[in-house]
Design a protein around this motif. Structure first.
Motif: not given
Length: 98
Positions: A50-75
């Motif tokens: 599980l990944v928890l996204l905390g404070n200070g991560i803006d929407a653009t960074c969050e979208k990119a981070l989600r894409a990278k992490l899901n690319g590494l570990k789908p689902g």
């Protein structure tokens, strides 16, 4: 078996608190980082439940981070956590894992 939880936040002091809270439970292994680069490297090298996204991560960074992490570990389960007590944290984690 321990559940490995990766917390990503931008505030160092909050990250320290999250590390303490996550690792206070024997059934959880918490890994807490402040940068996307650290998070990506950890996901490449370790099993993460599980990944928890905390404070200070803006929407653009969050979208990119989600894409990278899901690319590494789908689902991979990724949820937002912006604070609250340890009871709220526990509830969020258990809901995400079930």
């Amino acid at each position: 078996m321990q559940t490995t939880i990766l917390y990503i936040g931008r505030d160092t002091e909050i990250t320290v608190v999250m590390n303490r809270l996550l690792n206070a439970r024997p059934e959880w292994k918490g890994i807490c980082v402040c940068t996307d680069e650290e998070a990506i490297e950890i996901c490449k090298e370790q099993h993460i439940d599980l990944v928890l996204l905390g404070n200070g991560i803006d929407a653009t960074c969050e979208k990119a981070l989600r894409a990278k992490l899901n690319g590494l570990k789908p689902g991979l389960k990724i949820i937002q956590h912006y604070g609250g007590g340890s009871g709220l944290l526990y509830g969020e984690i258990m809901t995400a894992l079930n």
